[in-house]
Scaffold this motif. Sequence first.
Motif, mmCIF file in Angstrom:
data_model
loop_
_atom_site.group_PDB
_atom_site.id
_atom_site.type_symbol
_atom_site.label_atom_id
_atom_site.label_comp_id
_atom_site.label_asym_id
_atom_site.label_seq_id
_atom_site.Cartn_x
_atom_site.Cartn_y
_atom_site.Cartn_z
ATOM 1 N N ALA A 1 -45.213 -7.168 -32.373
ATOM 2 C CA ALA A 1 -43.982 -6.942 -31.961
ATOM 3 C C ALA A 1 -44.323 -6.788 -30.329
ATOM 4 O O ALA A 1 -45.187 -6.253 -29.975
ATOM 5 N N LYS A 2 -43.225 -7.400 -29.844
ATOM 6 C CA LYS A 2 -43.558 -7.693 -28.236
ATOM 7 C C LYS A 2 -42.138 -7.287 -27.474
ATOM 8 O O LYS A 2 -41.126 -7.705 -28.087
ATOM 9 N N GLY A 3 -42.018 -6.663 -26.729
ATOM 10 C CA GLY A 3 -40.752 -6.194 -25.970
ATOM 11 C C GLY A 3 -41.037 -6.427 -24.380
ATOM 12 O O GLY A 3 -41.962 -6.155 -24.118
ATOM 13 N N MET A 4 -39.884 -6.558 -23.833
ATOM 14 C CA MET A 4 -39.953 -6.940 -22.346
ATOM 15 C C MET A 4 -38.377 -6.330 -21.717
ATOM 16 O O MET A 4 -37.497 -6.822 -22.202
ATOM 17 N N LEU A 5 -38.665 -5.641 -20.505
ATOM 18 C CA LEU A 5 -37.394 -5.420 -19.844
ATOM 19 C C LEU A 5 -37.871 -6.013 -18.327
ATOM 20 O O LEU A 5 -38.912 -5.641 -17.564
ATOM 21 N N VAL A 6 -36.908 -6.818 -17.796
ATOM 22 C CA VAL A 6 -36.876 -7.445 -16.807
ATOM 23 C C VAL A 6 -35.644 -7.330 -15.760
ATOM 24 O O VAL A 6 -34.717 -7.266 -16.294
ATOM 25 N N LYS A 7 -36.052 -6.988 -14.506
ATOM 26 C CA LYS A 7 -35.086 -6.816 -13.319
ATOM 27 C C LYS A 7 -35.304 -7.911 -12.330
ATOM 28 O O LYS A 7 -36.700 -7.801 -11.708
ATOM 29 N N ASN A 8 -34.522 -8.840 -11.859
ATOM 30 C CA ASN A 8 -34.625 -9.622 -10.826
ATOM 31 C C ASN A 8 -33.575 -9.324 -9.770
ATOM 32 O O ASN A 8 -32.662 -9.175 -9.864
ATOM 33 N N ARG A 9 -34.074 -9.671 -8.621
ATOM 34 C CA ARG A 9 -33.154 -9.737 -7.344
ATOM 35 C C ARG A 9 -33.403 -11.129 -6.671
ATOM 36 O O ARG A 9 -34.566 -11.228 -6.455
ATOM 37 N N PHE A 10 -32.230 -11.763 -6.676
ATOM 38 C CA PHE A 10 -32.609 -13.266 -6.393
ATOM 39 C C PHE A 10 -32.036 -13.538 -4.938
ATOM 40 O O PHE A 10 -30.838 -12.958 -4.504
ATOM 41 N N ALA A 11 -32.843 -13.966 -3.938
ATOM 42 C CA ALA A 11 -32.548 -14.367 -2.636
ATOM 43 C C ALA A 11 -31.965 -16.119 -2.765
ATOM 44 O O ALA A 11 -32.294 -16.712 -3.561
ATOM 45 N N ASP A 12 -30.929 -16.113 -1.872
ATOM 46 C CA ASP A 12 -30.459 -17.622 -1.528
ATOM 47 C C ASP A 12 -31.686 -18.230 -0.729
ATOM 48 O O ASP A 12 -31.735 -18.122 0.425
ATOM 49 N N ASN A 13 -32.140 -19.152 -1.646
ATOM 50 C CA ASN A 13 -33.365 -20.236 -1.136
ATOM 51 C C ASN A 13 -32.737 -20.958 0.033
ATOM 52 O O ASN A 13 -33.509 -21.626 0.681
ATOM 53 N N GLY A 14 -31.294 -21.183 -0.031
ATOM 54 C CA GLY A 14 -30.665 -22.162 1.251
ATOM 55 C C GLY A 14 -31.391 -21.500 2.502
ATOM 56 O O GLY A 14 -31.046 -22.521 3.415
ATOM 57 N N VAL A 15 -31.534 -20.357 2.682
ATOM 58 C CA VAL A 15 -31.854 -19.880 4.069
ATOM 59 C C VAL A 15 -33.102 -20.408 4.778
ATOM 60 O O VAL A 15 -33.262 -20.218 5.946
ATOM 61 N N VAL A 16 -34.062 -20.964 3.719
ATOM 62 C CA VAL A 16 -35.140 -21.730 4.191
ATOM 63 C C VAL A 16 -34.903 -22.681 5.068
ATOM 64 O O VAL A 16 -35.516 -22.950 6.321
ATOM 65 N N GLY A 17 -34.050 -23.546 4.883
ATOM 66 C CA GLY A 17 -33.685 -24.853 5.568
ATOM 67 C C GLY A 17 -32.746 -24.230 6.771
ATOM 68 O O GLY A 17 -32.855 -24.613 8.185
ATOM 69 N N GLY A 18 -31.567 -23.285 6.313
ATOM 70 C CA GLY A 18 -30.974 -22.603 7.614
ATOM 71 C C GLY A 18 -31.561 -22.109 8.642
ATOM 72 O O GLY A 18 -31.058 -22.121 9.889
ATOM 73 N N ALA A 19 -32.872 -21.470 8.201
ATOM 74 C CA ALA A 19 -33.526 -20.852 9.475
ATOM 75 C C ALA A 19 -34.017 -21.951 10.353
ATOM 76 O O ALA A 19 -34.369 -21.443 11.511
ATOM 77 N N LYS B 1 -33.755 -8.485 -21.316
ATOM 78 C CA LYS B 1 -34.622 -7.661 -22.256
ATOM 79 C C LYS B 1 -34.799 -8.636 -23.488
ATOM 80 O O LYS B 1 -33.974 -9.261 -23.677
ATOM 81 N N SER B 2 -36.128 -8.449 -24.041
ATOM 82 C CA SER B 2 -36.468 -9.408 -25.207
ATOM 83 C C SER B 2 -37.460 -8.724 -26.029
ATOM 84 O O SER B 2 -38.071 -7.816 -25.574
ATOM 85 N N PHE B 3 -36.783 -9.267 -27.342
ATOM 86 C CA PHE B 3 -37.884 -8.734 -28.454
ATOM 87 C C PHE B 3 -38.326 -9.816 -29.347
ATOM 88 O O PHE B 3 -37.481 -10.548 -29.808
ATOM 89 N N ILE B 4 -39.503 -9.827 -29.294
ATOM 90 C CA ILE B 4 -40.231 -10.810 -30.321
ATOM 91 C C ILE B 4 -41.021 -10.125 -31.318
ATOM 92 O O ILE B 4 -41.892 -9.310 -30.989
ATOM 93 N N GLY B 5 -40.668 -10.492 -32.678
ATOM 94 C CA GLY B 5 -41.100 -9.828 -33.708
ATOM 95 C C GLY B 5 -41.638 -10.811 -34.675
ATOM 96 O O GLY B 5 -40.906 -11.632 -35.200
#
Length: 748
Positions: free
Chosen positions: A373-391, A451-455
């Motif tokens: 049994a495997k369980g997972m909780l994930v939280k992501n905050r995504f940044a706009d990668n377009g700022v790399v070229g914009g900078a 969240k993910s569960f694999i059993g």
Amino acid sequence: MKYTNFKLKFRAYLTCFAFLAIGIYAYAQKTSITGIVKDAQTGEPILGANIIEKTTTNGTITNFNGEFTLSVAPNATLVVKYVGYTPVEVAVGNKTKLIIQLKEDAIAIGEVVVIGYGTVKKNDATGSLTAIRPDKMNKGQTTNAQDMLMGKIAGVNVTSHGGTPGGGATIRIRGGSSLHASNDPLIVIDGLLMDNDGIKGVANPLSTVNPNDIESFTVLKDASATAIYGNRGSNGVIIITTKKGEKGSKPRISYDGNTTMSSVKRTIDVMNGDEFRTLVNNLFSGVSQTDIDARKALGTDNTDWQSLIYRNAFSQEHNVTVVGGLKFMPYRASVGYNNQDGILKTSNFERLTGSVNLSPSLFDDHLKISLNAKGMLVKNRFADNGVVGGAARMDPTHPAVNSPDTVHNRFGGYWEWYDTKADGSFKNVNNMATRNPLAILNQRMDVSNAKSFIGSADIDYKFHFLPELKVHLTLAMDNSTGKQDLNISTQSAGNYHWGRTGWDEQSKTNRLLSLYTTYGNQIGKSTFDVLGGYEWQHSYRQGESEYMGLIKDDTNKDGIIDDTDDFYNHIYPADTRWKTEYYLVSFFGRFNYTYDNKYLLTGTIRNDGTSRFSKKDGNRWGLFPAFAAAWKMHEESFIKAIDPISELKVSLGYGVTGQQDIFQGDYPYIPVYTTSIIGAFYQFGDQYVTTARPDAYNSKIKWESTTTYNARLDMGFLSNRITSSIEYYHRITTDLINVVQVPAGTNF
């Protein structure tokens, strides 16, 4: 003279009698010993282990069930050896039955490898495969399992998706073979065939398992090795085996953790503010209005935009593991926590994982069960990668954050390009200009939670009346959900006075039933095993999304947004709901034959049926055969005499695999209608009506087929301290599935 001759003859007879008596006595003192040799961790019997009475040449090898019988002298010591395991010495004493456990040799990693629906000694494998274990000496941030594969296996290319925290990667085994279908390898985790379709917040199936829980990777490359997986093995297979408990050992609690820091090695070389002002003043030095406007647009600052969007990123990883084993049940439990900041500001990945493994063994090891049994909780905050070229493109003569004034308060205090009216006052955002990179990062909140569960349950039974016959049942499920929330400020220049808010949620459930039987035996110099099985898979996915935006109400009707205009929070919803599913049914078999531990032959066949293709014209089912042969030259006497050579094996393989992941949904052969989206409604007076449009389909679509020819030479020197492999393969794909744009209405 006669007396002397008689005396000599008497002494000779007496000596012969004495030696004969000693021999008879010694033979009478020999003890018959029986026993079984097992893997210390898994409890699996070991075929072909060498049992030798110490300081003698008296010995034997274990049979298919790991059993042996040997007559030895009293108080003898047995030396037990097997490739890939640490040799042990066992004192016989007054015992007549022995149970000998061998532990894997850490130096001989990968000698016994996991293949499709079973295991095999590495030097007995006929197909092209590579087995590795996580490198404990090469520590670093390993957020996802693919980090452990980078640069480790020939023919396997892992390309990171931009280096975002917790981001996925593109994995290619010997390149791609399809135009529009998937080129991703099949991922198998503890017997569960994973779905490559990700969900919101989870980069790929490899994200669902904690790297610290991984025991080994086995990568199957050629068709003779992957054909046992049929349609799923067309692009190679990555088999992941997770760690398990240790039978009969006391509980051990261990902690493993690390902290890392990441930084930008170098940035794009651009001009600073002074250099840019000098350039503009030199280029626009005239008296024309264009020259005047260009110089007037310059600011007085020296802003390093790239330094504003990057940061020193700190990450931490912590793992706590409990390992042990009762007399009949090994167990292992672990908890892992990972928090990774990205070098791009605002980006972050946070994951909590847990796993439990129980491996009871009952009825004198005839019934073995493995519960995972495997369980997972994930939280992501995504940044706009377009700022790399914009900078890199942004004007360095202006500040990132402007001092509060009437205009830039509109943008939350961030400096932005805007157009003006004739009197110099604010008119509108300049949509042709580069946006403030720092504002894009800070005014966007893009967060996902998953969240993910694999059993899985593996049941392996060895019949009491016929130990060579085994039946294996696998029941497994993968259930995952993910939701991504987006909120862009109405003060953002890119969405000025409009803003954007909403969410996108997805869930999926994959279920697997696999039932197969194996029979293996050894007759003289011949060893063989036969496998036959049935597999059923069901994948169900659904999703829902809703996004809303602000509609401006220009009360002045002048087409210009200014401070005199009123804005109301009128919203337009874009609501989408969908559900889909598909089934796979398979029958498969395999035959392995070895003669004199030198000549090996393997044949596999799999028949797959998918609900994605029509029954008509027999397109639903695909038959995928494979054959391979190998010659272990190092077992020949003329090679054994060359001490430096420890392995020399030639392998030839042929196989056919299929493909049904074509990115056209689960119903590409039947007419499907899609409801219209915002902007595609049909107008009746002042009412807008949702329409349903037919999508393109192909009722004759069928399996792609990839045929692979493979030749391989494996070499090992100095007790396999030095190993190498040379391979040649030729791959041909037929009935390629491609998707092209067709004129509306021509293929409905």
